[in-house]
Write a protein that holds these residues in place. Structure first.
Motif, PDB file in Angstrom:
ATOM      1  N   HIS A  81      36.675  39.124  48.543  1.00 22.58           N
ATOM      2  CA  HIS A  81      35.668  38.099  48.826  1.00 22.58           C
ATOM      3  C   HIS A  81      34.579  38.048  47.757  1.00 22.58           C
ATOM      4  N   ARG A  82      34.573  39.030  46.861  1.00 25.58           N
ATOM      5  CA  ARG A  82      33.550  39.065  45.808  1.00 25.58           C
ATOM      6  C   ARG A  82      34.078  38.630  44.448  1.00 25.58           C
ATOM      7  N   VAL A  83      35.304  38.092  44.423  1.00 24.49           N
ATOM      8  CA  VAL A  83      35.886  37.624  43.174  1.00 24.49           C
ATOM      9  C   VAL A  83      35.400  36.201  42.903  1.00 24.49           C
ATOM     10  N   ALA A  84      34.863  35.967  41.720  1.00 25.13           N
ATOM     11  CA  ALA A  84      34.391  34.635  41.338  1.00 25.13           C
ATOM     12  C   ALA A  84      35.584  33.703  41.120  1.00 25.13           C
ATOM     13  N   GLY A 194      36.345  50.594  58.965  1.00 30.39           N
ATOM     14  CA  GLY A 194      36.352  49.420  58.112  1.00 30.39           C
ATOM     15  C   GLY A 194      34.997  49.166  57.486  1.00 30.39           C
ATOM     16  N   ASP A 195      34.983  48.296  56.489  1.00 26.16           N
ATOM     17  CA  ASP A 195      33.746  47.945  55.798  1.00 26.16           C
ATOM     18  C   ASP A 195      33.904  46.540  55.217  1.00 26.16           C
ATOM     19  N   PRO A 196      33.364  45.529  55.894  1.00 22.96           N
ATOM     20  CA  PRO A 196      33.525  44.152  55.401  1.00 22.96           C
ATOM     21  C   PRO A 196      32.991  43.953  53.990  1.00 22.96           C
ATOM     22  N   SER A 197      31.966  44.720  53.594  1.00 20.34           N
ATOM     23  CA  SER A 197      31.393  44.535  52.258  1.00 20.34           C
ATOM     24  C   SER A 197      32.373  44.920  51.163  1.00 20.34           C
ATOM     25  N   ASP A 198      33.386  45.731  51.494  1.00 16.35           N
ATOM     26  CA  ASP A 198      34.407  46.121  50.525  1.00 16.35           C
ATOM     27  C   ASP A 198      35.769  45.506  50.833  1.00 16.35           C
ATOM     28  N   GLY A 199      35.840  44.650  51.858  1.00 15.86           N
ATOM     29  CA  GLY A 199      37.119  44.057  52.218  1.00 15.86           C
ATOM     30  C   GLY A 199      38.053  45.010  52.930  1.00 15.86           C
TER      31      GLY A 199
END
Length: 307
Positions: A81-84, A194-199
């Motif tokens: 989710h953090r990929v431009a 889990g950790d949504p900030s890291d997917g």
């Protein structure tokens, strides 16, 4: 060689992102209007850490690969989710130019900064934490680094989730109090939760409390997965079904969450300088980028009595 004073291992991306979002751009600009809020905040954080922790050594870890291919191969959702759109990490346009500035100032000061191809800053920190003589203090706002805490070495995490001025100085007891698991089981705990900030999706329906109870009862993920195959292991039917459905995820997630501790790194001299390595260059950078106050505060901290 034994040391009485700690080495500070700095999670540089964690700190400069925090500095960028914590200081308005309008409050820190060069003469021609270029924002330097991340640089100024980062240097001020280092100055405060040197003053308060009194280290005799420091290394700043860098992200040479913020989303390593080997982690993505194991878990494609990792940081997806953090990929431009054009590739690479989503980073504010006015932050990216400040990272080379930070590196130039660190070089002029004589504070080493190091990254490694194919690895994140977390992995650099993990490798340094096990290879540098203790005491070791890792400075980060990344929860994954709780796994590095080791009372025997010793390694502590200075967790800056509330800022450097309100950091949490965490040993193994602090990790147990915070999460209900020992530090050496934190990676298993994070994989379950889990950790949504890291997917990291985690196991559906398993939150922090359930994850901690499972680890307390079965010792870790290996024990949990082994117990799944034992009808006498005492799982509630619903929980057994959730864990069973997540077997494929649980087979790879711990490898993704665990930081590497065998990253190939160059020889480094972590000794903190009492004065800048290149004072003329530091003065020129400070004047060019309107960083005189921050550079002076860090130089003064380095020159102070750290015994």
């Amino acid at each position: 060689m034994a040391h009485r004073q700690p080495i500070l291992l700095i999670d540089s991306p964690s700190l400069y992102f925090r500095a960028y979002f914590g200081i308005p751009e309008s409050a820190a600009k060069t003469g021609d209007g270029q924002p330097v809020n991340a640089v100024r905040g980062f240097l001020d954080m280092l100055a405060q850490l040197v003053r308060t922790r009194r280290p005799d050594r420091m290394i700043c870890a860098l992200d040479h690969d913020w989303r390593p291919a080997w982690r993505v191969e194991l878990l494609p959702s990792y940081k997806a989710h953090r990929v431009a759109p054009e590739g690479g990490e989503v980073v504010p346009d006015t932050l990216s130019p400040q990272v080379p500035m930070i590196l130039e100032v660190l070089d002029a000061l004589g504070i080493p900064a190091v990254g490694a191809t194919g690895y994140e800053a977390d992995d650099v920190l993990g490798t340094l934490a096990v290879t540098q003589p203790g005491p070791v203090e890792v400075v980060s706002g990344d929860r994954d680094l709780f796994q590095l805490v080791d009372d025997a070495h010793p390694v502590r995490l200075l967790y800056v989730g509330r800022g450097v001025a309100k950091l949490d100085d965490c040993d193994d007891a602090a990790v147990r109090t915070r999460y209900g698991v020992p530090a050496d089981r934190y990676a298993d705990f994070a994989a379950l939760r889990g950790d949504p900030s890291d997917g990291l999706p985690g196991v559906a329906g398993v939150g922090e409390k359930t994850a901690a109870r499972l680890i307390d009862r079965y010792g870790g993920l290996d024990g949990i997965l082994a117990a799944l195959d034992d009808p006498r292991s005492g799982f509630a039917p619903g929980l057994r079904a959730k864990l069973d459905a997540a077997r494929d995820y649980l087979a790879v997630a711990p490898k993704v969450v665990r930081v590497a501790t065998d990253v190939p790194l160059p020889e480094l001299d972590p000794a903190l300088p009492a004065s800048p390595a290149d004072p003329d260059r530091l003065l020129e950078l400070a004047q060019r980028w309107n960083l005189a106050g921050s550079c002076r505060r860090l130089v003064d901290a380095l020159a102070g009595d750290r015994s």
